[in-house]
Write a protein that holds these residues in place. Structure first.
Motif, PDB file in Angstrom:
ATOM      1  N   TYR A 121      14.019   5.028  19.894  1.00 27.78           N
ATOM      2  CA  TYR A 121      15.387   5.013  19.972  1.00 27.78           C
ATOM      3  C   TYR A 121      16.038   6.343  19.273  1.00 27.78           C
ATOM      4  CZ  TYR A 121      14.456   0.097  20.735  1.00 27.78           C
ATOM      5  OH  TYR A 121      13.926  -1.045  21.352  1.00 27.78           O
ATOM      6  N   THR A 122      17.109   6.621  20.200  1.00 30.22           N
ATOM      7  CA  THR A 122      17.724   8.063  19.834  1.00 30.22           C
ATOM      8  C   THR A 122      19.119   7.658  19.795  1.00 30.22           C
ATOM      9  OG1 THR A 122      15.899   9.229  21.247  1.00 30.22           O
ATOM     10  CG2 THR A 122      17.981  10.269  20.644  1.00 30.22           C
ATOM     11  N   TRP A 123      19.939   8.202  18.499  1.00 30.12           N
ATOM     12  CA  TRP A 123      21.199   8.222  18.424  1.00 30.12           C
ATOM     13  C   TRP A 123      22.025   9.333  18.586  1.00 30.12           C
ATOM     14  CZ3 TRP A 123      22.326   3.087  16.537  1.00 30.12           C
ATOM     15  CH2 TRP A 123      21.072   2.362  16.198  1.00 30.12           C
ATOM     16  N   PHE A 149      29.231   7.613  19.356  1.00 31.34           N
ATOM     17  CA  PHE A 149      27.923   7.471  19.341  1.00 31.34           C
ATOM     18  C   PHE A 149      27.252   6.671  20.347  1.00 31.34           C
ATOM     19  CE2 PHE A 149      28.655   9.000  14.847  1.00 31.34           C
ATOM     20  CZ  PHE A 149      27.283   9.247  14.407  1.00 31.34           C
ATOM     21  N   THR A 150      26.105   7.111  20.956  1.00 31.29           N
ATOM     22  CA  THR A 150      25.599   6.120  21.787  1.00 31.29           C
ATOM     23  C   THR A 150      23.878   5.992  21.230  1.00 31.29           C
ATOM     24  OG1 THR A 150      24.788   8.376  23.049  1.00 31.29           O
ATOM     25  CG2 THR A 150      26.681   6.978  23.849  1.00 31.29           C
ATOM     26  N   LEU A 151      23.519   5.346  21.818  1.00 28.91           N
ATOM     27  CA  LEU A 151      21.969   4.571  21.474  1.00 28.91           C
ATOM     28  C   LEU A 151      21.265   4.641  22.925  1.00 28.91           C
ATOM     29  CD1 LEU A 151      19.593   3.606  19.442  1.00 28.91           C
ATOM     30  CD2 LEU A 151      20.465   1.543  20.009  1.00 28.91           C
ATOM     31  N   THR A 152      20.109   5.422  22.739  1.00 28.18           N
ATOM     32  CA  THR A 152      19.235   5.764  24.160  1.00 28.18           C
ATOM     33  C   THR A 152      17.998   4.840  23.683  1.00 28.18           C
ATOM     34  OG1 THR A 152      20.406   7.366  24.832  1.00 28.18           O
ATOM     35  CG2 THR A 152      18.304   7.019  25.745  1.00 28.18           C
ATOM     36  N   GLU A 153      17.220   4.015  24.579  1.00 25.83           N
ATOM     37  CA  GLU A 153      16.108   3.482  24.296  1.00 25.83           C
ATOM     38  C   GLU A 153      15.207   4.111  25.249  1.00 25.83           C
ATOM     39  OE1 GLU A 153      14.491  -1.031  23.993  1.00 25.83           O
ATOM     40  OE2 GLU A 153      15.007  -0.399  26.297  1.00 25.83           O
ATOM     41  N   VAL A 193      25.471  -5.932  20.379  1.00 27.24           N
ATOM     42  CA  VAL A 193      25.828  -4.676  21.027  1.00 27.24           C
ATOM     43  C   VAL A 193      25.023  -4.639  22.326  1.00 27.24           C
ATOM     44  CG1 VAL A 193      26.931  -3.567  19.145  1.00 27.24           C
ATOM     45  CG2 VAL A 193      24.413  -3.139  19.667  1.00 27.24           C
ATOM     46  N   TRP A 194      23.705  -5.390  22.110  1.00 27.35           N
ATOM     47  CA  TRP A 194      22.805  -5.489  23.274  1.00 27.35           C
ATOM     48  C   TRP A 194      22.052  -6.599  23.326  1.00 27.35           C
ATOM     49  CZ3 TRP A 194      21.443  -3.657  27.806  1.00 27.35           C
ATOM     50  CH2 TRP A 194      20.282  -3.884  28.472  1.00 27.35           C
ATOM     51  N   GLY A 221      12.996  -3.262  26.691  1.00 26.94           N
ATOM     52  CA  GLY A 221      12.706  -2.006  27.619  1.00 26.94           C
ATOM     53  C   GLY A 221      13.907  -1.933  28.696  1.00 26.94           C
ATOM     54  N   ALA A 222      14.601  -3.158  28.893  1.00 27.19           N
ATOM     55  CA  ALA A 222      15.643  -2.958  29.956  1.00 27.19           C
ATOM     56  C   ALA A 222      16.752  -1.966  29.302  1.00 27.19           C
ATOM     57  CB  ALA A 222      16.255  -4.352  29.965  1.00 27.19           C
ATOM     58  N   LEU A 223      16.957  -1.791  28.010  1.00 27.18           N
ATOM     59  CA  LEU A 223      17.929  -0.910  27.790  1.00 27.18           C
ATOM     60  C   LEU A 223      17.688   0.695  28.256  1.00 27.18           C
ATOM     61  CD1 LEU A 223      20.667  -0.180  26.219  1.00 27.18           C
ATOM     62  CD2 LEU A 223      19.272   0.082  24.253  1.00 27.18           C
ATOM     63  N   THR A 224      16.489   0.724  28.502  1.00 31.40           N
ATOM     64  CA  THR A 224      15.736   2.392  28.859  1.00 31.40           C
ATOM     65  C   THR A 224      16.478   2.313  30.408  1.00 31.40           C
ATOM     66  OG1 THR A 224      13.770   1.935  27.722  1.00 31.40           O
ATOM     67  CG2 THR A 224      13.926   3.595  29.649  1.00 31.40           C
ATOM     68  N   LYS A 225      16.489   1.723  31.139  1.00 30.15           N
ATOM     69  CA  LYS A 225      16.954   1.658  32.475  1.00 30.15           C
ATOM     70  C   LYS A 225      18.523   1.376  32.430  1.00 30.15           C
ATOM     71  CE  LYS A 225      12.913  -0.686  34.488  1.00 30.15           C
ATOM     72  NZ  LYS A 225      12.283  -1.921  34.798  1.00 30.15           N
ATOM     73  N   ALA A 226      19.143   0.831  31.625  1.00 22.31           N
ATOM     74  CA  ALA A 226      20.549   0.813  31.608  1.00 22.31           C
ATOM     75  C   ALA A 226      21.252   1.992  31.130  1.00 22.31           C
ATOM     76  CB  ALA A 226      21.038  -0.394  30.507  1.00 22.31           C
ATOM     77  N   GLY A 227      20.552   2.889  30.605  1.00 20.59           N
ATOM     78  CA  GLY A 227      21.071   3.938  30.016  1.00 20.59           C
ATOM     79  C   GLY A 227      21.894   4.127  28.727  1.00 20.59           C
TER      80      GLY A 227
END
Length: 188
Positions: A174-176, A95-99, A124-125, A130-136
């Protein structure tokens, strides 16, 4: 005399014929047996050979809803929201999480986000909203079939946020995602 010789010769030819006919019959029978492939035969059967594919699916306790949503946040406030993600398929999955976020604050780092998995002390973060958006995509590890994990999202407006931050907004989606594990070879 010729008649006697002829009479005596006739039974000898008949005997030869009588001896050749059975011998020819045996040769024909042997040729048929060899030519027909008559052999000992044995067989066995393996029935019900089958396979079926697994399933890859997930459940989100807040599908199509916000994990957190609060108006009138003031400096020092923290907003917590939680969500349960379940691997509802029959296969283990990574599983991954995308912001996908927009932080509209004058100083983006005035708004922070911490995501924690229930039962663990280490987030986990942790970073600026908003920084998770850039982190991938954030790797959440492998969920076993049927496994549930609870996550808490905490957003905090810094106590030091000044009047320039009044009326500002930040939003995120947020997309799982779940992906099957590596293909395997099974020997039985």
């Amino acid at each position: 005399m010729n008649e006697t010789t002829t009479t005596a010769a006739a039974p000898a030819k008949s005997r030869k014929r009588l001896a050749i006919v059975p011998l020819a019959g045996l040769l024909v029978a042997a040729a048929v047996a060899v030519g027909s492939g008559a052999d000992f035969v044995s067989n066995s059967v393996n029935t019900a050979n089958a396979f079926s594919t697994g399933t890859l699916s997930q459940q989100n306790s807040k599908a199509d809803k916000a994990i957190f949503d609060l108006a009138n946040l003031k400096p020092g406030d923290t907003l917590n929201g939680s969500v349960t993600i379940t691997n509802s398929g029959s296969l283990p999955a990574s599983f991954t999480l995308t912001e996908n976020a927009v932080n509209g604050f004058v100083k983006a780092d005035n708004l922070t986000l911490v995501i924690t998995r229930a039962g663990t002390a280490t987030p986990v973060w942790s970073g600026t909203f908003g920084a998770l958006t850039k982190a991938g995509p954030l790797d959440l590890g492998t969920f076993a079939a049927g496994e549930k994990r609870d996550y808490t999202f905490s957003t905090t407006l810094a106590q030091s946020a000044d009047n320039t931050e009044q009326g500002k907004t930040a939003k995120a989606t947020y997309t799982w995602d779940a992906k099957q594990g590596t293909a395997e070879t099974f020997n039985q």
